[in-house]
Design a protein around this motif. Structure first.
Motif, PDB file in Angstrom:
ATOM      1  N   UNK A  15      84.237 132.048  80.462  1.00  0.00           N
ATOM      2  CA  UNK A  15      84.993 130.794  80.401  1.00  0.00           C
ATOM      3  C   UNK A  15      86.424 131.031  79.948  1.00  0.00           C
ATOM      4  N   UNK A  16      87.290 130.190  80.387  1.00  0.00           N
ATOM      5  CA  UNK A  16      88.696 130.304  80.001  1.00  0.00           C
ATOM      6  C   UNK A  16      88.907 129.865  78.562  1.00  0.00           C
ATOM      7  N   UNK A  17      89.897 130.468  77.950  1.00  0.00           N
ATOM      8  CA  UNK A  17      90.309 130.071  76.604  1.00  0.00           C
ATOM      9  C   UNK A  17      90.831 128.640  76.677  1.00  0.00           C
ATOM     10  N   UNK A  18      90.511 127.785  75.709  1.00  0.00           N
ATOM     11  CA  UNK A  18      90.967 126.400  75.763  1.00  0.00           C
ATOM     12  C   UNK A  18      92.492 126.238  75.866  1.00  0.00           C
ATOM     13  N   UNK A  19      93.217 127.233  75.448  1.00  0.00           N
ATOM     14  CA  UNK A  19      94.679 127.152  75.512  1.00  0.00           C
ATOM     15  C   UNK A  19      95.249 127.953  76.677  1.00  0.00           C
ATOM     16  N   UNK A  20      94.414 128.222  77.699  1.00  0.00           N
ATOM     17  CA  UNK A  20      94.852 129.091  78.795  1.00  0.00           C
ATOM     18  C   UNK A  20      96.115 128.588  79.482  1.00  0.00           C
ATOM     19  N   UNK A  21      96.266 127.293  79.644  1.00  0.00           N
ATOM     20  CA  UNK A  21      97.471 126.770  80.301  1.00  0.00           C
ATOM     21  C   UNK A  21      98.720 127.041  79.467  1.00  0.00           C
ATOM     22  N   UNK A  22      98.594 126.875  78.156  1.00  0.00           N
ATOM     23  CA  UNK A  22      99.742 127.143  77.283  1.00  0.00           C
ATOM     24  C   UNK A  22     100.074 128.628  77.253  1.00  0.00           C
ATOM     25  N   UNK A  23      99.061 129.458  77.214  1.00  0.00           N
ATOM     26  CA  UNK A  23      99.289 130.902  77.220  1.00  0.00           C
ATOM     27  C   UNK A  23      99.969 131.329  78.517  1.00  0.00           C
ATOM     28  N   UNK A  24      99.544 130.751  79.634  1.00  0.00           N
ATOM     29  CA  UNK A  24     100.175 131.060  80.922  1.00  0.00           C
ATOM     30  C   UNK A  24     101.623 130.570  80.944  1.00  0.00           C
ATOM     31  N   UNK A  25     101.861 129.398  80.403  1.00  0.00           N
ATOM     32  CA  UNK A  25     103.227 128.858  80.330  1.00  0.00           C
ATOM     33  C   UNK A  25     104.114 129.780  79.507  1.00  0.00           C
ATOM     34  N   UNK A  26     103.624 130.185  78.347  1.00  0.00           N
ATOM     35  CA  UNK A  26     104.408 131.043  77.463  1.00  0.00           C
ATOM     36  C   UNK A  26     104.648 132.421  78.062  1.00  0.00           C
ATOM     37  N   UNK A  27     103.732 132.890  78.878  1.00  0.00           N
ATOM     38  CA  UNK A  27     103.910 134.187  79.533  1.00  0.00           C
ATOM     39  C   UNK A  27     105.107 134.163  80.481  1.00  0.00           C
ATOM     40  N   UNK A  28     105.452 132.974  80.947  1.00  0.00           N
ATOM     41  CA  UNK A  28     106.617 132.825  81.826  1.00  0.00           C
ATOM     42  C   UNK A  28     107.893 132.512  81.052  1.00  0.00           C
ATOM     43  N   UNK A  29     107.822 132.555  79.721  1.00  0.00           N
ATOM     44  CA  UNK A  29     109.026 132.370  78.918  1.00  0.00           C
ATOM     45  C   UNK A  29     109.054 131.120  78.072  1.00  0.00           C
TER      46      UNK A  29
END
Length: 80
Positions: free
Chosen positions: A1-15
């Motif tokens: 399962x995805x981490x509950x904060x996966x969208x935020x982590x992906x956003x932060x990976x882009x800066x």
């Protein structure tokens, strides 16, 4: 399962800095003024980041249980 904060982590990976912002906010006891001061931000900038984090993650940080879950997710000591 995805981490509950996966969208935020992906956003932060882009800066972004939303996870760090949320972490600081949790550590400051959800105090906007204290968090803004610790991050050297204007309180309105912090409020904007918190709103963006809500929009991206879908987490309702106005709900006490969601805040508790957020604290536990962002606290490295709780993950041990």
């Amino acid at each position: 399962p995805r981490h509950p904060l996966h969208r935020l982590l992906a956003h932060d990976a882009r800066g972004g800095d939303l996870v760090a912002t949320l972490t600081a906010w949790c550590r400051a006891g959800f105090d906007v003024s204290a968090t803004a001061a610790s991050l050297h931000l204007h309180p309105n900038t912090l409020r904007y980041r918190l709103r963006r984090a809500r929009e991206i993650s879908g987490i309702d940080d106005t709900h006490p249980r969601q805040r508790l879950a957020l604290q536990l997710l962002l606290d490295p000591e709780a993950q041990r």
